[in-house]
Design an enzyme around this catalytic site. Sequence first.
Site, short mmCIF file in Angstrom:
data_model
loop_
_atom_site.label_atom_id
_atom_site.label_comp_id
_atom_site.label_asym_id
_atom_site.label_seq_id
_atom_site.Cartn_x
_atom_site.Cartn_y
_atom_site.Cartn_z
N ARG A 222 1.26 12.44 -9.38
CA ARG A 222 1.77 11.07 -9.23
C ARG A 222 3.17 10.93 -9.82
O ARG A 222 3.95 10.08 -9.40
CB ARG A 222 0.86 10.08 -9.97
CG ARG A 222 -0.50 9.88 -9.36
CD ARG A 222 -1.15 8.64 -9.97
NE ARG A 222 -2.59 8.62 -9.77
CZ ARG A 222 -3.21 8.16 -8.68
NH1 ARG A 222 -2.51 7.70 -7.67
NH2 ARG A 222 -4.53 8.17 -8.59
N ASP B 150 -4.01 5.31 6.36
CA ASP B 150 -4.46 6.46 7.14
C ASP B 150 -5.44 5.94 8.19
O ASP B 150 -5.04 5.44 9.23
CB ASP B 150 -5.09 7.47 6.17
CG ASP B 150 -5.49 8.77 6.84
OD1 ASP B 150 -5.33 8.89 8.06
OD2 ASP B 150 -5.99 9.68 6.15
N GLU C 7 0.84 -1.21 0.00
CA GLU C 7 0.00 0.00 0.00
C GLU C 7 0.87 1.25 0.00
O GLU C 7 1.99 1.24 0.51
CB GLU C 7 -0.88 0.01 1.26
CG GLU C 7 -2.35 -0.19 1.01
CD GLU C 7 -3.04 0.92 0.24
OE1 GLU C 7 -2.45 1.56 -0.64
OE2 GLU C 7 -4.21 1.13 0.53
N PHE D 52 -1.29 16.20 3.79
CA PHE D 52 -1.65 15.37 2.64
C PHE D 52 -0.42 15.19 1.76
O PHE D 52 0.23 16.15 1.38
CB PHE D 52 -2.80 16.02 1.86
CG PHE D 52 -3.46 15.07 0.92
CD1 PHE D 52 -4.45 14.20 1.37
CD2 PHE D 52 -3.07 15.02 -0.42
CE1 PHE D 52 -5.05 13.29 0.51
CE2 PHE D 52 -3.67 14.11 -1.29
CZ PHE D 52 -4.65 13.25 -0.83
P1 IMP Z 1 -7.58 4.97 4.65
O1 IMP Z 1 -8.67 4.04 4.20
O2 IMP Z 1 -8.07 6.13 5.42
O3 IMP Z 1 -6.45 4.25 5.35
O4 IMP Z 1 -7.00 5.65 3.34
C1 IMP Z 1 -6.08 5.00 2.57
C2 IMP Z 1 -6.14 5.46 1.13
O5 IMP Z 1 -6.49 6.84 1.00
C3 IMP Z 1 -4.76 5.29 0.55
O6 IMP Z 1 -4.67 4.06 -0.12
C4 IMP Z 1 -4.62 6.48 -0.37
O7 IMP Z 1 -5.03 6.10 -1.66
C5 IMP Z 1 -5.57 7.51 0.17
N1 IMP Z 1 -4.83 8.52 0.97
C6 IMP Z 1 -4.89 8.69 2.31
N2 IMP Z 1 -4.06 9.69 2.71
C7 IMP Z 1 -3.47 10.15 1.58
C8 IMP Z 1 -2.49 11.18 1.34
O8 IMP Z 1 -1.98 11.90 2.24
N3 IMP Z 1 -2.12 11.35 0.03
C9 IMP Z 1 -2.63 10.60 -0.99
N4 IMP Z 1 -3.53 9.63 -0.80
C10 IMP Z 1 -3.95 9.40 0.48
MG MG Z 2 -4.20 3.88 -2.21
#
Ligand code: IMP
Ligand code: MG
Length: 185
Positions: free
Chosen positions: A168, A107, A103, A155
């Site tokens: 990206r 977050d 991954e 972010f």
């Molecule tokens: P979670 O479900 O909250 O853990 O979010 C995970 C997904 O959200 C990751 O696989 C990323 O695609 C996206 N994401 C979360 N934080 C960021 C960030 O700071 N930058 C870019 N993508 C993020």
């Molecule tokens: Mg992701």
Amino acid sequence: MKILLSPEEISAIVARLAGELRAAYGFEGAQVARSSRKPPVMIGILNGAFIFAADLVRSAGMPLELDFMRLSSYGMRRSPTSEVCITKDIEVDIKGRDVLIVEDIVDRGLTLETIMGHLKAKGPASVKVCALLLRSKSEKASLVDFVGHSIDEGFVVGYGLDYKERYRELPALYVMEAEDSGEGL
Ligand code: IMP
Ligand code: MG
């Protein structure tokens, strides 16, 4: 944007993680030649982890099979009601195999929980997680076996990670600042 990790720092992290993976899966030194085990299946999570997975697979120094999954989340990213949907499943049969999820960033861990639940139902021998970035306050931190770098706030973009499909392509990782988005991130 403020730099978080330079390309050189990212390379060092990838090399360290590769060593941890070889140790965890028992592919060190002469064991590689002797091992008759099936290689672990590395599952990269699209799109964010595509560059990290590509670098990790080249650094690994051990046999790996490769597949990808893709998910999308609906609703506001910060909303507790947002749902994660699988839009592309893996194609390799992982029954009885060692699975390594790769991954970009964990977050809240919602995405990772969905992935793990889905993959565990397919009967793998083991499921481990390697994340380039882990939010230090994440409640799901214990799900991540191999952590590249812990981050607090902000972010992150670059090295495969996007903000609205932008950035990206940047070879380094950056933390966005309010003026970057024009909409007060
Ligand atoms: P979670 O479900 O909250 O853990 O979010 C995970 C997904 O959200 C990751 O696989 C990323 O695609 C996206 N994401 C979360 N934080 C960021 C960030 O700071 N930058 C870019 N993508 C993020
Ligand atoms: Mg992701």
